[in-house]
Design a protein around this motif. Structure first.
Motif, PDB file in Angstrom:
ATOM      1  N   ILE A 102     -27.768 -93.219 -36.458  1.00 58.21           N
ATOM      2  CA  ILE A 102     -28.289 -91.857 -36.192  1.00 58.21           C
ATOM      3  C   ILE A 102     -28.166 -91.291 -35.123  1.00 58.21           C
ATOM      4  N   ARG A 103     -28.163 -92.345 -34.047  1.00 61.27           N
ATOM      5  CA  ARG A 103     -27.710 -91.941 -32.571  1.00 61.27           C
ATOM      6  C   ARG A 103     -26.591 -91.439 -32.426  1.00 61.27           C
ATOM      7  N   VAL A 104     -25.797 -92.277 -33.012  1.00 64.94           N
ATOM      8  CA  VAL A 104     -24.203 -91.952 -33.007  1.00 64.94           C
ATOM      9  C   VAL A 104     -23.745 -90.594 -33.684  1.00 64.94           C
ATOM     10  N   ILE A 105     -24.324 -90.405 -34.756  1.00 64.02           N
ATOM     11  CA  ILE A 105     -24.190 -89.284 -35.746  1.00 64.02           C
ATOM     12  C   ILE A 105     -24.419 -88.045 -34.607  1.00 64.02           C
ATOM     13  N   THR A 106     -25.739 -88.110 -34.280  1.00 63.13           N
ATOM     14  CA  THR A 106     -26.476 -86.706 -33.540  1.00 63.13           C
ATOM     15  C   THR A 106     -25.592 -86.512 -32.437  1.00 63.13           C
ATOM     16  N   SER A 107     -25.299 -87.721 -31.600  1.00 64.14           N
ATOM     17  CA  SER A 107     -24.632 -87.468 -30.364  1.00 64.14           C
ATOM     18  C   SER A 107     -23.142 -86.938 -30.713  1.00 64.14           C
ATOM     19  N   GLU A 108     -22.382 -87.238 -31.561  1.00 64.05           N
ATOM     20  CA  GLU A 108     -21.112 -86.804 -31.958  1.00 64.05           C
ATOM     21  C   GLU A 108     -21.362 -85.163 -32.271  1.00 64.05           C
ATOM     22  N   LEU A 109     -22.561 -85.000 -33.135  1.00 62.48           N
ATOM     23  CA  LEU A 109     -22.397 -83.494 -33.453  1.00 62.48           C
ATOM     24  C   LEU A 109     -22.808 -82.620 -32.314  1.00 62.48           C
ATOM     25  N   ASN A 110     -23.492 -83.252 -31.261  1.00 61.27           N
ATOM     26  CA  ASN A 110     -23.851 -82.614 -30.237  1.00 61.27           C
ATOM     27  C   ASN A 110     -22.707 -82.249 -29.332  1.00 61.27           C
ATOM     28  N   ARG A 111     -21.725 -83.283 -29.084  1.00 59.20           N
ATOM     29  CA  ARG A 111     -20.487 -83.376 -28.603  1.00 59.20           C
ATOM     30  C   ARG A 111     -19.396 -82.095 -29.224  1.00 59.20           C
ATOM     31  N   ILE A 112     -19.481 -82.014 -30.453  1.00 63.33           N
ATOM     32  CA  ILE A 112     -18.773 -80.776 -31.145  1.00 63.33           C
ATOM     33  C   ILE A 112     -19.249 -79.601 -30.601  1.00 63.33           C
ATOM     34  N   ALA A 113     -20.593 -79.513 -30.734  1.00 62.48           N
ATOM     35  CA  ALA A 113     -21.502 -78.276 -30.326  1.00 62.48           C
ATOM     36  C   ALA A 113     -20.907 -78.139 -28.913  1.00 62.48           C
ATOM     37  N   SER A 114     -21.064 -78.784 -28.060  1.00 63.56           N
ATOM     38  CA  SER A 114     -20.737 -78.742 -26.709  1.00 63.56           C
ATOM     39  C   SER A 114     -18.974 -78.154 -26.468  1.00 63.56           C
ATOM     40  N   HIS A 115     -18.184 -78.897 -27.146  1.00 67.88           N
ATOM     41  CA  HIS A 115     -16.684 -78.273 -27.309  1.00 67.88           C
ATOM     42  C   HIS A 115     -16.718 -76.971 -27.657  1.00 67.88           C
ATOM     43  N   LEU A 116     -17.531 -76.660 -28.828  1.00 63.06           N
ATOM     44  CA  LEU A 116     -17.175 -75.426 -29.426  1.00 63.06           C
ATOM     45  C   LEU A 116     -17.697 -74.234 -28.323  1.00 63.06           C
ATOM     46  N   LEU A 117     -18.752 -74.593 -27.703  1.00 63.24           N
ATOM     47  CA  LEU A 117     -19.297 -73.445 -26.629  1.00 63.24           C
ATOM     48  C   LEU A 117     -18.303 -73.462 -25.621  1.00 63.24           C
ATOM     49  N   TRP A 118     -17.702 -74.714 -25.211  1.00 62.94           N
ATOM     50  CA  TRP A 118     -16.928 -74.512 -24.023  1.00 62.94           C
ATOM     51  C   TRP A 118     -15.518 -73.765 -24.666  1.00 62.94           C
ATOM     52  N   LEU A 119     -15.033 -73.887 -25.645  1.00 61.62           N
ATOM     53  CA  LEU A 119     -13.783 -73.153 -26.070  1.00 61.62           C
ATOM     54  C   LEU A 119     -14.117 -71.628 -26.229  1.00 61.62           C
ATOM     55  N   GLY A 120     -15.079 -71.445 -26.600  1.00 66.21           N
ATOM     56  CA  GLY A 120     -15.616 -69.898 -26.619  1.00 66.21           C
ATOM     57  C   GLY A 120     -15.478 -69.450 -25.136  1.00 66.21           C
ATOM     58  N   ALA A 121     -16.431 -70.073 -24.241  1.00 72.59           N
ATOM     59  CA  ALA A 121     -16.495 -69.723 -22.970  1.00 72.59           C
ATOM     60  C   ALA A 121     -15.402 -69.595 -22.281  1.00 72.59           C
ATOM     61  N   TYR A 122     -14.203 -70.547 -22.413  1.00 70.92           N
ATOM     62  CA  TYR A 122     -13.090 -70.660 -21.842  1.00 70.92           C
ATOM     63  C   TYR A 122     -12.344 -69.495 -22.201  1.00 70.92           C
ATOM     64  N   LEU A 123     -12.245 -69.006 -23.421  1.00 67.81           N
ATOM     65  CA  LEU A 123     -11.353 -67.849 -23.609  1.00 67.81           C
ATOM     66  C   LEU A 123     -11.921 -66.729 -23.142  1.00 67.81           C
TER      67      LEU A 123
END
Lengths: 370, 327
Positions: A102-123
């Motif tokens: 569960i740690r891995v699943i939630t960490s990876e979900l959080n990583r996707i969330a972070s990358h999505l936020l970055w993608l938007g902010a970068y654009l």
């Protein structure tokens, strides 16, 4: 760029930040400029220093748990993970497998969330307004999933020494599966809207080229390092938790420019989805928390634990003196090293390119200042 | 009644026209502001303004009241005169071009035989406003914005003029009414597609709209030339931008899309305005869609695009037109 006499004579300073739309938080970049050319950019830190490391020394180890989420609030779960894993290694606590999954699943979900936020902010840095709303739309689904199990949306405090604060239910598994399916389709939209856009490519290609040698010298980690072509990922190179059991790739770039760093992050999201899917398929039953004494006494000596956060290698270094409080806790954050190459990277470039480079490093300033 | 009959009727006509145009200009600003926010909302998969009135239709009026009520802050170190003049200088010249635009066959305030030239000239004055505002603000970001605005407008006025000249060579007149009249059978977009493309691209750049919104690039220059402006000073810049967009779209309609021509309507000489507005707002819709889709270009890319591509193509196009017309 040739430094002409005219440019030497017409130098001036420009304060970019601490309140500037594209320094994302409270970073001040003191720019020495000539016209629109940046001659010497100097990052100035310290505007949001909160003494996290000192706070760790003054309380029992559990008391520092909430602080870990407040350093990098965009991707907080790997920070939780690194800290609990450090204490578990030091105090010799075994973690049940279900908790690790569960740690891995939630960490990876959080990583996707972070990358999505970055993608938007970068654009947004590059002047496109729409992608951030698309990113937030997808990120919202992740935040909802995580909110249901952790109780918070941003600054999680979900992991415990020896496991998790509470178990997940079938609803979580179902919602995560739905999200994985949805996200797979969404990559196509991002490709059409952003990746194939000629203006976007022109703004990022061959801008801010970090050579592998330079990346090593500055200790750059994470997607920024992999963008330069070095396949270093803590999840692969120093595996922790249950990561060795999963089949995933480490995407790398070629040139080390902003476009490569962008592509690496987008492909990392796909890999994270793969990890999540495999982990959901193999999610074991059982307890999610081991028996741990209320007061954890840390045996004297030092201990180190590194995890792969969304921005790079995050490592906790602990020196204990036999009490329940750490003698010293040093946190090595990725963004600090990533930012440090800015000066070498961007002397003699145009101001818009500086914004592009700064954005491509995916900095979170509260993490740098701690 | 006595006094009115003494005045020359032409003067009264002009007076009424100016009042109608200024009213329309504010109305256009409100509509465009609402359309922009609503379209942006739908592009970004959110509803946009929804609270004030039906589907937020009164949102812009509320915002207008807010802007009117706000204090116009004048920072300490600015050049007070220039700082105050700049918004007016930006707003005033955008009224005049509307006087010569033929909305329909009979609805035109004044048909000048050099109407197109007036529009181009007034368009250039707008740059002065940005320069004055940016310089007077005494802020480095504003100064950057002003410098960019000047370089950009100079670079993009040339392709605009060259693409207009191609049309003028075909019609032998600068009068907008004459140009529309010449398109009764075939619109010039068919005969001059390259000129139309060049005009639209340069027009977007001329009005400082994304992806060419470098003078106010907020991720680089916070807000560019209007960083220091608040309240009505800001909203006059804002109104001028929307009116400029309207003028660019109207001129494109007049030059290339056949102005008021369309399927015949009753009272065609007046109701041609329906076709005119449909075409104009279609172009404006495209401009808004582009803004919410594309990232911003870099400054040197912008200049390269004008000098290396648009101007040579416009020149070649002009040359070919000249040869074909005069043969």
């Amino acid at each position: 760029m040739l430094k002409t006499d005219f440019q030497e004579q017409n130098r001036f300073f420009l304060n970019m930040g601490p309140q500037h739309p594209s320094t994302h938080g409270v970073l001040l970049v003191l720019l020495e400029m000539s016209g629109e050319y940046v001659l010497d950019p100097q990052p100035v830190l310290g505007y949001i220093h909160r003494m996290h490391e000192k706070m760790a020394e003054s309380r029992p180890v559990m008391g520092f748990m909430p602080n870990t989420a407040r350093m990098d609030y965009v991707c907080a779960l790997p920070y939780n993970h690194g800290y609990v894993a450090l204490i578990e290694r030091k105090a010799g606590i075994e973690v049940p497998p279900r908790a690790e999954y569960i740690r891995v699943i939630t960490s990876e979900l959080n990583r996707i969330a972070s990358h999505l936020l970055w993608l938007g902010a970068y654009l947004l840095d590059l002047g496109a307004f729409t992608p951030i709303l698309y990113g937030f739309d997808d990120r919202e689904h992740i935040l909802d999933i995580l909110e249901n199990i952790t109780g918070s949306r941003l600054t999680y405090c979900y992991y415990r020494f020896g496991g998790l604060s509470r178990d997940v239910d079938d609803k979580f598994v179902e919602a995560t599966r739905t999200f994985v399916k949805r996200m797979r389709k969404r990559f196509d939209i991002y490709k059409k809207l952003v990746t194939d856009n000629i203006i976007f490519i022109k703004r990022t290609e061959d801008i801010g080229v970090v050579s592998p040698d330079m990346a090593r010298r500055y200790g750059i980690t994470g997607p920024n390092l992999r963008g330069s072509g070095i396949a270093y990922d803590v999840r692969k190179n120093e595996p922790y938790s249950v990561y060795p059991e999963f089949d995933f790739e480490v995407p790398v770039g070629k040139n080390g420019d902003c476009l490569d760093r962008y592509m690496v992050r987008v492909r990392e999201m796909e890999q994270s989805l793969r990890i999540i899917e495999q982990a959901l398929d193999r999610l074991p039953d059982g307890p999610v928390k081991a028996k741990v004494p209320k007061k954890i006494k840390l045996p004297p000596g030092d201990c180190n634990f590194a995890v792969e956060a969304a921005r790079g290698e995050l490592s906790y270094y602990l020196i204990a003196d036999g009490t329940d409080k750490p003698y010293r806790l040093k946190i090595r954050v990725p963004s600090f090293s990533n930012l440090s190459c800015l000066q070498e990277l961007s002397s003699g470039i145009l101001l818009p390119d500086l914004v592009s480079i700064l954005g491509s490093f995916d900095l979170v300033i509260p993490e740098i200042d701690r | 009644m006595e006094t009115i009959s003494i005045l020359p009727p032409e003067l009264i006509r002009m007076f009424i026209a100016v009042i109608v145009i200024i009213t329309f200009l504010f109305l256009n600003g409100i509509m465009m502001g609402y359309a922009e926010r609503k379209i942006a909302g739908h592009v970004q998969r959110r509803p946009g303004p929804m609270e004030v009135g039906f589907h937020g239709i009164l949102q812009m009026i509320v915002d207008g009241v807010k802007l009117l009520a706000k204090e116009l802050i004048i920072p300490i170190n600015v050049d007070r005169n220039l700082f105050r003049i700049a918004p007016l200088l930006s707003f005033t010249p955008v009224i005049l071009p509307l006087l010569v635009i033929p909305f329909s066959e009979k609805l035109q305030a004044r048909d000048l035989n050099l109407g197109l030239l007036l529009i181009v000239t007034m368009g250039s004055i707008n740059v002065m406003a940005l320069l004055v505002g940016g310089w007077g603000s005494n802020n480095k970001y504003s100064m950057f914005g002003a410098m960019r605005a000047v370089a950009q407008c100079i670079a993009y006025e040339i392709p605009i003029l060259l693409s207009m000249l191609a049309v003028i060579l075909m019609t032998n007149t600068f009068s907008l009414k004459g140009i529309v009249g010449a398109q009764e059978n075939i619109w010039f977009i068919v005969l001059q597609p390259i000129a139309f493309l060049i005009y639209i691209i340069s027009g977007v750049a001329e009005t400082n709209r994304a992806p060419f919104d470098l003078p106010e690039a907020e991720s680089e220059l916070t807000a560019g030339f209007h960083t220091e402006y608040s309240g009505m000073g800001f909203s006059l810049f804002f109104l001028a931008e929307y009116t400029n967009m309207f003028i660019v779209a109207s001129v494109a309609t007049v030059l290339f899309l056949g102005g008021w021509h369309g399927p015949p309507l009753p009272y065609g000489e007046y109701l041609g305005i329906v076709w005119f507005f449909l075409k104009v707002y279609f172009l404006l819709f495209l401009m808004i869609m582009v803004r919410w889709t594309y990232p911003r270009v870099r400054f040197d890319q912008l200049m390269n695009f004008a000098w290396k591509y648009l101007i040579p193509f416009a020149l070649v196009n002009l040359f070919i037109t000249a040869v074909v017309v005069k043969l």
